[in-house]
Scaffold this active site. Sequence first.
Site, short mmCIF file in Angstrom:
data_model
loop_
_atom_site.label_atom_id
_atom_site.label_comp_id
_atom_site.label_asym_id
_atom_site.label_seq_id
_atom_site.Cartn_x
_atom_site.Cartn_y
_atom_site.Cartn_z
N GLU A 1 0.83 -1.20 0.00
CA GLU A 1 0.00 0.00 0.00
C GLU A 1 0.87 1.25 0.00
O GLU A 1 1.98 1.25 0.54
CB GLU A 1 -0.92 0.01 1.22
N CYS B 1 3.53 8.58 0.94
CA CYS B 1 3.95 7.67 2.00
C CYS B 1 4.19 6.33 1.32
O CYS B 1 3.25 5.73 0.78
CB CYS B 1 2.84 7.59 3.05
N CYS C 1 5.43 -6.65 7.57
CA CYS C 1 6.63 -6.20 8.29
C CYS C 1 7.03 -7.29 9.27
O CYS C 1 6.17 -7.85 9.96
CB CYS C 1 6.31 -4.91 9.06
N CYS D 1 5.34 -4.36 16.09
CA CYS D 1 4.90 -3.30 17.01
C CYS D 1 3.42 -3.50 17.27
O CYS D 1 2.63 -3.68 16.32
CB CYS D 1 5.17 -1.94 16.39
N CYS E 1 0.50 -1.34 15.61
CA CYS E 1 0.57 -1.08 14.17
C CYS E 1 -0.17 -2.14 13.38
O CYS E 1 0.06 -3.34 13.57
CB CYS E 1 2.04 -1.05 13.75
N GLY F 1 6.35 -1.70 6.51
CA GLY F 1 7.72 -2.20 6.59
C GLY F 1 8.68 -1.29 7.31
O GLY F 1 8.39 -0.12 7.56
N GLU F 2 9.84 -1.86 7.64
CA GLU F 2 10.93 -1.11 8.26
C GLU F 2 11.96 -0.85 7.15
O GLU F 2 12.70 -1.77 6.75
CB GLU F 2 11.52 -1.94 9.42
N SER G 1 11.88 6.61 7.69
CA SER G 1 11.41 6.46 9.06
C SER G 1 11.80 5.08 9.58
O SER G 1 11.62 4.08 8.90
CB SER G 1 9.89 6.61 9.08
N LEU H 1 9.56 6.67 18.06
CA LEU H 1 10.07 6.48 19.43
C LEU H 1 8.99 5.90 20.36
O LEU H 1 9.16 4.86 20.95
CB LEU H 1 10.63 7.82 19.93
N HIS H 2 7.89 6.61 20.46
CA HIS H 2 6.65 6.13 21.10
C HIS H 2 6.68 5.89 22.61
O HIS H 2 5.61 5.85 23.22
CB HIS H 2 6.11 4.87 20.41
N ASN I 1 -4.76 6.35 15.30
CA ASN I 1 -5.95 5.92 14.57
C ASN I 1 -6.28 4.50 14.99
O ASN I 1 -5.51 3.59 14.70
CB ASN I 1 -5.66 5.93 13.08
N CYS J 1 -1.55 7.13 9.62
CA CYS J 1 -0.39 6.39 10.12
C CYS J 1 -0.80 5.15 10.89
O CYS J 1 -1.71 5.19 11.70
CB CYS J 1 0.42 7.28 11.04
S1 SF4 Z 1 5.44 0.38 13.13
FE1 SF4 Z 1 6.77 0.05 11.35
S2 SF4 Z 1 8.33 -1.39 12.10
FE2 SF4 Z 1 6.63 -1.50 13.56
S3 SF4 Z 1 5.36 -3.21 12.81
FE3 SF4 Z 1 4.56 -1.31 11.92
S4 SF4 Z 1 5.52 -1.17 9.91
FE4 SF4 Z 1 6.74 -2.61 11.14
#
Ligand code: SF4
Length: 329
Positions: free
Chosen positions: A83, A97, A104, A108, A111, A149-150, A178, A202-203, A280, A322
């Site tokens: 996406e 974006c 991923c 997290c 996410c 993804g990272e 990011s 960071l979160h 969200n 996000c």
């Molecule tokens: S926040 Fe980023 S690194 Fe973490 S699971 Fe989601 S996509 Fe992957």
Amino acid sequence: MDLQLLAQTLDELGEPPFRARQVWRWTSRGADSYESMTDLPLALRSVLAERVPFSTLAVENEAHARDGTVKALFRTADGHPVEAVLMRYRDGRRSLCLSSQSGCPLTCTFCATGQMRFGRNLTASEVVDQALHFRRLGPVDHAVFMGMGEPLMNLDAVLAACERLPDVGITARRTAISTVGWIPGIVRLAADPRPLGLALSLHAADPVLRSALMPVNDRYPLEDVLAACEDYHRRKRRKVFVEYVMLAGINDSHVQAVQLADALGSAGPNTYKVNLIPYNPTGSAFEGSSPKAIEAFRAELERRGLRATVRLTRGRDIDAACGQLAAAG
Ligand code: SF4
């Protein structure tokens, strides 16, 4: 478009090297088919259409939000979902974006992408094809690798894509990558000669909470990640953007604002800029913080000398905001 396959095919056809540049010039400026490349011989256009797919991604769905945001769901040739989102801002910016992986491997907890099955790293062509899709809708000028993804786990492909994006209208200075804190990637990015931006998700400044939200924190503790970010800042002379998603009752208290300010403050006032992101809900166990809690958190950071803003939420009605990218795979 797979540019390697294009070059190889043109070579096999005995075409001169400038043909590849011609095709890329059209493609990067928003052409939607070989058909429209009027300075290419007609016969060559139809051979290319047969042998080199115009995009490495097939568009499966495109959703348009009331605020002008567009979210596209693609499939790779081997069936993986990807996406990407186009955000249109009032000041005229057209920001993309982009995704670097299908799904991923990091998990997290807040996410949506992290909850789906990991597919694979995307190729540079698959990254660029996301941008080209939106370029066909009109000019684009900014990009963030903040989709699925990272990106620093797939940095070769991401950097190769960044080599092409300026032709599409997005310079390195207007591209930000990011990361959740993948240190080897931050180190490489700091050494890259291009002025690519860096954003750190960071979160939570508290290590126990951060590990609970983002298991990657066990592998790369925040302290080490911040040291790598500060080295990036010294070498690049660019601020690092800190992304902080606001989760009600989890990471949005006064004490946690103080912890964040302490973690970032020692690096000096111009090293970081904090973006507070209204969460969200994605069907997870978390709730977003109230506007009042977000504002109090922001004010505390500012009072302690950090620059902090609240991110405008875009595309919420089409799940394009996000943490909401999660194609059913
Ligand atoms: S926040 Fe980023 S690194 Fe973490 S699971 Fe989601 S996509 Fe992957």
